[in-house]
Design a protein around this motif. Structure first.
Motif, short mmCIF file in Angstrom:
data_model
loop_
_atom_site.label_atom_id
_atom_site.label_comp_id
_atom_site.label_asym_id
_atom_site.label_seq_id
_atom_site.Cartn_x
_atom_site.Cartn_y
_atom_site.Cartn_z
N LYS A 32 -31.55 6.41 66.63
CA LYS A 32 -30.99 5.95 65.35
C LYS A 32 -30.41 7.13 64.58
O LYS A 32 -29.32 7.03 63.99
N ALA A 33 -31.12 8.26 64.56
CA ALA A 33 -30.63 9.45 63.86
C ALA A 33 -29.37 10.02 64.51
O ALA A 33 -28.42 10.41 63.83
N GLY A 83 -27.69 18.33 61.38
CA GLY A 83 -27.20 16.98 61.16
C GLY A 83 -28.19 15.91 61.57
O GLY A 83 -28.47 14.97 60.82
N VAL A 84 -28.74 16.05 62.78
CA VAL A 84 -29.69 15.04 63.26
C VAL A 84 -30.97 15.08 62.43
O VAL A 84 -31.53 14.03 62.08
N ASN A 85 -31.44 16.27 62.08
CA ASN A 85 -32.66 16.37 61.26
C ASN A 85 -32.51 15.69 59.91
O ASN A 85 -33.49 15.18 59.34
N GLU A 90 -39.89 12.90 58.48
CA GLU A 90 -40.53 14.21 58.45
C GLU A 90 -41.41 14.47 59.66
O GLU A 90 -41.71 15.62 59.97
N SER A 91 -41.83 13.43 60.34
CA SER A 91 -42.73 13.57 61.49
C SER A 91 -42.01 13.99 62.76
O SER A 91 -42.66 14.26 63.78
N ILE A 92 -40.68 14.05 62.75
CA ILE A 92 -39.90 14.44 63.93
C ILE A 92 -38.88 15.49 63.52
O ILE A 92 -38.23 15.36 62.48
N VAL A 93 -38.73 16.54 64.33
CA VAL A 93 -37.74 17.57 64.02
C VAL A 93 -37.06 18.07 65.30
O VAL A 93 -37.70 18.18 66.34
N VAL A 94 -35.77 18.34 65.20
CA VAL A 94 -35.02 18.99 66.27
C VAL A 94 -35.06 20.49 66.01
O VAL A 94 -34.68 20.95 64.93
#
Length: 275
Positions: A32-33, A83-85, A90-94
């Motif tokens: 989705k991101a 961009g994706v971040n 907050e629980s997921i990061v590139v």
């Protein structure tokens, strides 16, 4: 073009990595991101679908997850990261992004996977470790027999049939996997397991940890681990242990792909277990 991303995530809010009907998953959030960042117009003919190095279970975390996807647009590496971040919870990061050749596969090009299990033990659980570590209740004057666990680990090194540590829901074509190393770090009230292998079965690491704990607290002799392995019978191994303390720490690839190392020092886990 094909892009690889390095991810970290807290798995506790999610029903695992893989997309499931009516479930909140990490794959869904990431796709989705990515779609939001790339833009709907660019996706009409080619929706973004990601391939992962390891499909983590419900509640399992990642420090060095790797994924790839194919896309028809170009962005700078850091632009992908920022961009994706901006579209992720907050629980997921590139942590990083880079183009890779079309023959690269986050899953099939990987030749080594490292998992770490963090275990807290003592007379009372700590609310500060909720969803971050497994827990075993031990009296304040007792500790695990770490030497016995380390000796029990020796029979697991190498290529074996790990049916005894395999979930009934496992979709792997073969129960035969290779474990390269098992290290156990003891620093009361903490115990850490670091397991490297070519690949792992569903629940395999958690089932191994559960069996190690049975030996560590004296409920089973150290020779029991070899007996369980040889039996190829899931029913005689220990129950599946909690997912809370399990971390997918690192995925290794052939050097020519130039895949970055994960940002392991970004975690709360002690640096010495990453050496």
């Amino acid at each position: 073009m094909r892009i690889a991303l390095g991810l970290q995530y807290d798995g506790s809010p999610y029903s695992g990595w893989q997309t499931q009907v009516n479930q909140n998953t990490i794959q869904d959030e990431l796709e989705k991101a990515l779609s939001a960042f790339v833009g709907v117009g660019a996706l009409k003919s080619n929706p973004i679908r990601v391939i992962t190095a390891g499909r983590t279970d419900t509640g399992v975390h990642a420090l060095g997850q790797v994924i790839h996807f194919d896309v028809d647009v170009e962005r700078e590496n850091w632009s992908w990261v920022r961009g994706v971040n901006s579209f992720l919870p907050e629980s997921i990061v590139v942590n990083w992004a880079q183009p890779v050749p079309p023959e690269f596969s986050a899953r099939y090009s990987a030749h080594e996977r490292t998992y770490i299990y963090a275990l807290h033990a003592g007379p009372c659980r700590s609310p500060m470790t909720t969803n971050r570590a497994g827990y075993v209740m031990l009296p304040s004057d007792r500790w695990f027999d770490v030497k016995a666990m380390q000796q029990a680990a020796e029979c697991l090194i190498g290529e074996h049939d790990f049916t005894s540590f395999r979930s009934s829901e496992c979709q792997s074509k073969t129960p035969v996997k290779t474990i390269y190393s098992i290290e156990i770090f003891s620093s009361e009230p903490w115990l850490y397991f670091k397991i490297k292998g070519n690949a792992f079965l569903h629940h395999m690491v958690r089932n191994l940890v559960g069996s190690f704990i049975q030996i560590g607290v004296g409920k089973q002799k150290l020779e029991w681990m070899a007996e369980v392995l040889a039996a190829k019978d899931r029913s005689i191994a220990a129950p599946t242990f909690s997912p809370d303390g399990l971390y997918l720490a690192q995925i290794a690839y052939p050097e020519h792909f130039l895949i970055p190392k994960p940002w392991l020092t970004n975690s709360w886990l002690p640096k010495e277990i990453f050496a």
